[in-house]
Design a protein around this motif. Sequence first.
Motif, short mmCIF file in Angstrom:
data_model
loop_
_atom_site.label_atom_id
_atom_site.label_comp_id
_atom_site.label_asym_id
_atom_site.label_seq_id
_atom_site.Cartn_x
_atom_site.Cartn_y
_atom_site.Cartn_z
N VAL A 78 3.33 -2.23 3.37
CA VAL A 78 2.97 -0.81 3.28
C VAL A 78 4.22 0.01 3.00
N GLU A 79 4.00 1.15 2.39
CA GLU A 79 5.08 2.11 2.14
C GLU A 79 4.65 3.45 2.70
N PHE A 80 5.60 4.17 3.31
CA PHE A 80 5.30 5.52 3.79
C PHE A 80 6.57 6.35 3.81
N ASP A 81 6.39 7.67 3.95
CA ASP A 81 7.49 8.63 3.79
C ASP A 81 7.73 9.35 5.12
N VAL A 82 9.00 9.56 5.44
CA VAL A 82 9.36 10.13 6.75
C VAL A 82 10.16 11.42 6.60
N ILE A 84 7.12 -3.69 5.93
CA ILE A 84 7.13 -2.23 6.02
C ILE A 84 8.26 -1.68 5.16
N ASN A 85 7.91 -0.75 4.27
CA ASN A 85 8.93 -0.01 3.52
C ASN A 85 8.94 1.43 4.01
N LEU A 86 9.99 1.77 4.73
CA LEU A 86 10.15 3.12 5.27
C LEU A 86 11.02 3.93 4.31
N GLU A 87 10.42 4.96 3.73
CA GLU A 87 11.17 5.82 2.81
C GLU A 87 11.64 7.08 3.53
N PHE A 88 12.94 7.29 3.54
CA PHE A 88 13.51 8.54 4.05
C PHE A 88 13.33 9.61 2.98
N LYS A 89 12.56 10.65 3.28
CA LYS A 89 12.30 11.70 2.28
C LYS A 89 13.37 12.77 2.38
N THR A 90 14.57 12.38 2.04
CA THR A 90 15.72 13.29 2.18
C THR A 90 16.21 13.77 0.82
N TRP A 116 17.77 1.76 -3.18
CA TRP A 116 17.86 3.08 -3.77
C TRP A 116 16.68 3.31 -4.70
N LEU A 117 15.99 4.43 -4.50
CA LEU A 117 14.87 4.81 -5.36
C LEU A 117 15.39 5.65 -6.51
N THR A 118 14.99 5.29 -7.71
CA THR A 118 15.38 6.12 -8.84
C THR A 118 14.35 6.08 -9.95
N VAL A 155 8.50 -2.21 -7.47
CA VAL A 155 8.29 -1.19 -8.48
C VAL A 155 7.20 -0.21 -8.03
N TRP A 156 7.41 1.09 -8.26
CA TRP A 156 6.42 2.11 -7.91
C TRP A 156 6.06 2.92 -9.13
N THR A 157 4.99 3.61 -9.14
CA THR A 157 3.77 3.32 -8.39
C THR A 157 2.81 2.75 -9.41
N MET A 189 4.58 11.91 6.10
CA MET A 189 3.95 12.74 5.07
C MET A 189 4.75 12.56 3.79
N HIS A 190 4.12 12.76 2.65
CA HIS A 190 4.89 12.64 1.42
C HIS A 190 5.68 13.91 1.11
N ASP A 191 5.00 15.05 1.07
CA ASP A 191 5.66 16.30 0.64
C ASP A 191 6.49 16.90 1.79
N GLY A 214 0.85 -1.20 0.00
CA GLY A 214 0.00 0.00 0.00
C GLY A 214 0.87 1.23 0.00
N HIS A 215 0.87 1.93 -1.13
CA HIS A 215 1.71 3.11 -1.31
C HIS A 215 1.09 4.28 -0.55
N ARG A 216 1.77 4.80 0.43
CA ARG A 216 1.26 5.87 1.33
C ARG A 216 -0.03 5.39 2.01
N GLY A 217 -0.13 4.10 2.30
CA GLY A 217 -1.33 3.56 2.93
C GLY A 217 -2.30 3.12 1.85
N SER A 229 15.39 5.23 -0.13
CA SER A 229 15.54 6.68 -0.27
C SER A 229 16.01 7.00 -1.68
N PHE A 230 15.61 8.18 -2.15
CA PHE A 230 16.18 8.69 -3.40
C PHE A 230 17.59 9.21 -3.16
N ASN A 231 17.92 9.48 -1.90
CA ASN A 231 19.21 10.05 -1.53
C ASN A 231 20.15 8.91 -1.10
O1 G3P Z 1 8.82 4.29 -2.39
C1 G3P Z 1 8.17 4.31 -3.61
C2 G3P Z 1 7.59 5.66 -3.92
O2 G3P Z 1 6.86 6.08 -2.80
C3 G3P Z 1 8.62 6.69 -4.27
O3 G3P Z 1 8.05 7.87 -4.71
O4 G3P Z 1 7.38 10.19 -4.48
O5 G3P Z 1 5.73 8.37 -4.02
O6 G3P Z 1 7.58 8.79 -2.43
P1 G3P Z 1 7.14 8.83 -3.87
#
Ligand code: G3P
Length: 234
Positions: free
Chosen positions: A41-45, A107-113, A162-164, A197-199, A56-58, A14-17, A142-144
Amino acid sequence: NTQSNQAIQTKIFGHRGYPAKFPENSLAGFRYVVAHQIDGVEFDVHLTSDHIPVIMHDETIDRTTDGTGRIVDYTLAELRQFKLSNGESIPTLDELLDVFENKDVWINLEFKTDNIAYQDIEKIVMPMVNQHQLLHPVIYSSFNLQTLKNCMQLDATQDYNWLTENDVPKAQEFVKKERLHGIHPHHYQATTATQRVWTVNDDQEAQQLFEKNVAGIFTNRFEDMVQLRKNVQI
Ligand code: G3P
Ligand code: MG
């Protein structure tokens, strides 16, 4: 038939829930998907100005709350006065991890850095994760790339990805050299069977990825994708 379905290894995250039905990155969304036996689940920190990890995503709260401004400029107490569209406050990481305790959920924890390099975010987040009773190892992304390297310094044994959005030539060599677990590619770049793979929100695209048996897809439409996966023959 059931036999061919069992051959599909692709986990649905579940991307962002569950943004098709709940505000993205809300506790309500995560509670729902966990109660409905989602695979992951995936979420952004991000970090507040007083260094509390929040979900939060942004970088700013403008799009998804009734407030404005950057997370990094608010203390948690200040941030808590703003509401998501369902009336919830912005969840903290600690609160969210409580939802997953003792649940069979990846759980996929994404560092929003990628835009703000929150200082010491890895040192704050990783011990917090370890304080929770989680049934599976956390998948970090993380993208970073530097963020992932900082995490590795703290704990080399975890699953770092690594996210790319870009094509990575010689991806396997790159992963090995950087001592990553893998790459989480944008759906346009999905090529090998080892990736999440997203999204993926399009039925046809999801079907192709199930047929390729990729490791996972991140989707906003989790229940539809579960239905679809049941009907795929490989
Ligand atoms: O982690 C996959 C995806 O969430 C990456 O892009 O911008 O939705 O965080 P974004
Ligand atoms: Mg994300």
